[in-house]
Design a protein around this motif. Structure first.
Motif, PDB file in Angstrom:
ATOM      1  N   ALA A  31       0.842  -1.195   0.000  1.00 23.11           N
ATOM      2  CA  ALA A  31       0.000   0.000   0.000  1.00 23.11           C
ATOM      3  C   ALA A  31       0.878   1.245   0.000  1.00 23.11           C
ATOM      4  O   ALA A  31       1.963   1.254   0.581  1.00 23.11           O
ATOM      5  CB  ALA A  31      -0.910   0.019   1.227  1.00 23.11           C
ATOM      6  N   LEU A  32       0.377   2.283  -0.648  1.00 19.65           N
ATOM      7  CA  LEU A  32       0.968   3.609  -0.557  1.00 19.65           C
ATOM      8  C   LEU A  32       0.290   4.294   0.618  1.00 19.65           C
ATOM      9  O   LEU A  32      -0.938   4.401   0.656  1.00 19.65           O
ATOM     10  CB  LEU A  32       0.742   4.400  -1.844  1.00 19.65           C
ATOM     11  CG  LEU A  32       1.162   5.866  -1.816  1.00 19.65           C
ATOM     12  CD1 LEU A  32       2.657   6.002  -1.555  1.00 19.65           C
ATOM     13  CD2 LEU A  32       0.778   6.540  -3.125  1.00 19.65           C
ATOM     14  N   VAL A  33       1.093   4.711   1.601  1.00 17.38           N
ATOM     15  CA  VAL A  33       0.548   5.314   2.818  1.00 17.38           C
ATOM     16  C   VAL A  33       1.133   6.713   2.950  1.00 17.38           C
ATOM     17  O   VAL A  33       2.349   6.893   2.875  1.00 17.38           O
ATOM     18  CB  VAL A  33       0.889   4.468   4.063  1.00 17.38           C
ATOM     19  CG1 VAL A  33       0.172   5.003   5.292  1.00 17.38           C
ATOM     20  CG2 VAL A  33       0.556   2.996   3.836  1.00 17.38           C
ATOM     21  N   ARG A  34       0.250   7.707   3.151  1.00 14.98           N
ATOM     22  CA  ARG A  34       0.674   9.106   3.274  1.00 14.98           C
ATOM     23  C   ARG A  34       0.336   9.621   4.670  1.00 14.98           C
ATOM     24  O   ARG A  34      -0.810   9.568   5.097  1.00 14.98           O
ATOM     25  CB  ARG A  34      -0.039   9.953   2.226  1.00 14.98           C
ATOM     26  CG  ARG A  34       0.313   9.575   0.801  1.00 14.98           C
ATOM     27  CD  ARG A  34      -0.525  10.414  -0.181  1.00 14.98           C
ATOM     28  NE  ARG A  34      -0.291  10.020  -1.547  1.00 14.98           N
ATOM     29  CZ  ARG A  34      -1.083   9.222  -2.241  1.00 14.98           C
ATOM     30  NH1 ARG A  34      -2.167   8.707  -1.693  1.00 14.98           N
ATOM     31  NH2 ARG A  34      -0.797   8.934  -3.493  1.00 14.98           N
ATOM     32  N   PHE A  35       1.366  10.121   5.353  1.00 12.29           N
ATOM     33  CA  PHE A  35       1.229  10.646   6.711  1.00 12.29           C
ATOM     34  C   PHE A  35       1.359  12.167   6.678  1.00 12.29           C
ATOM     35  O   PHE A  35       2.338  12.691   6.139  1.00 12.29           O
ATOM     36  CB  PHE A  35       2.352  10.109   7.607  1.00 12.29           C
ATOM     37  CG  PHE A  35       2.348   8.620   7.797  1.00 12.29           C
ATOM     38  CD1 PHE A  35       1.813   8.057   8.945  1.00 12.29           C
ATOM     39  CD2 PHE A  35       2.898   7.786   6.834  1.00 12.29           C
ATOM     40  CE1 PHE A  35       1.827   6.679   9.131  1.00 12.29           C
ATOM     41  CE2 PHE A  35       2.922   6.409   7.017  1.00 12.29           C
ATOM     42  CZ  PHE A  35       2.379   5.856   8.157  1.00 12.29           C
ATOM     43  N   THR A  36       0.417  12.883   7.277  1.00 10.02           N
ATOM     44  CA  THR A  36       0.546  14.325   7.426  1.00 10.02           C
ATOM     45  C   THR A  36       1.506  14.616   8.580  1.00 10.02           C
ATOM     46  O   THR A  36       1.797  13.719   9.387  1.00 10.02           O
ATOM     47  CB  THR A  36      -0.829  14.974   7.684  1.00 10.02           C
ATOM     48  OG1 THR A  36      -1.386  14.411   8.868  1.00 10.02           O
ATOM     49  CG2 THR A  36      -1.776  14.757   6.498  1.00 10.02           C
ATOM     50  N   PRO A  37       2.028  15.843   8.692  1.00 11.74           N
ATOM     51  CA  PRO A  37       2.969  16.139   9.784  1.00 11.74           C
ATOM     52  C   PRO A  37       2.412  15.717  11.146  1.00 11.74           C
ATOM     53  O   PRO A  37       1.264  16.000  11.481  1.00 11.74           O
ATOM     54  CB  PRO A  37       3.150  17.653   9.688  1.00 11.74           C
ATOM     55  CG  PRO A  37       2.986  17.931   8.219  1.00 11.74           C
ATOM     56  CD  PRO A  37       1.860  17.004   7.802  1.00 11.74           C
TER      57      PRO A  37
END
Length: 134
Positions: A38-44
């Protein structure tokens, strides 16, 4: 051959993540391969809970700056193009720094029951801040 043209973005569940984290599945575990990716994107400031994987996990960082930490207190700072391998059964967490987002491709080889992930308690703000300062 199978050409997959669309993978919806979903917000990850609050009982497994702190902050805003978004996921696009690339591959779900299925016989015979059992690969989950999976492509996982974390915000700050966003991060996973503590967790482990029966067969380990590989993280390939695609964007931004992030942290990966272990129960022993070892924390590494990662950036685009770097790879981190977490061994089977190692309790760990990963996420963005407090000032930048971070995206990675997370890969695990599942087991007969699914992706082999055991989710645990949230990483505390103190644990996260300690990781930032290492």
């Amino acid at each position: 051959m199978e050409h997959i043209t669309y993978s919806p973005t979903v917000k990850t569940p609050a009982d497994r993540f702190t902050g805003d984290v978004y996921l696009n599945m690339i591959e779900s575990p299925a016989e015979p391969a059992r690969l989950a990716a999976a492509l996982v994107r974390f915000t700050p400031g966003a991060r996973t809970n503590w967790h482990s994987h029966a067969n380990g996990q590989t993280l390939y960082i695609t964007d931004g700056t992030g942290l990966v930490g272990t129960r022993e207190g070892h924390v590494i700072r990662v950036g685009a193009g770097q790879t981190v391998k977490c061994p089977p059964g190692e309790e760990h967490w990963h996420g963005a720094t407090d000032t930048t987002l971070m995206a990675h491709i997370a890969m695990v080889v599942g087991d007969a029951e699914g992706d082999g992930t055991t989710w645990l308690e949230p990483v505390t703000d103190e644990q996260y801040t300690d990781g930032l300062n290492r």
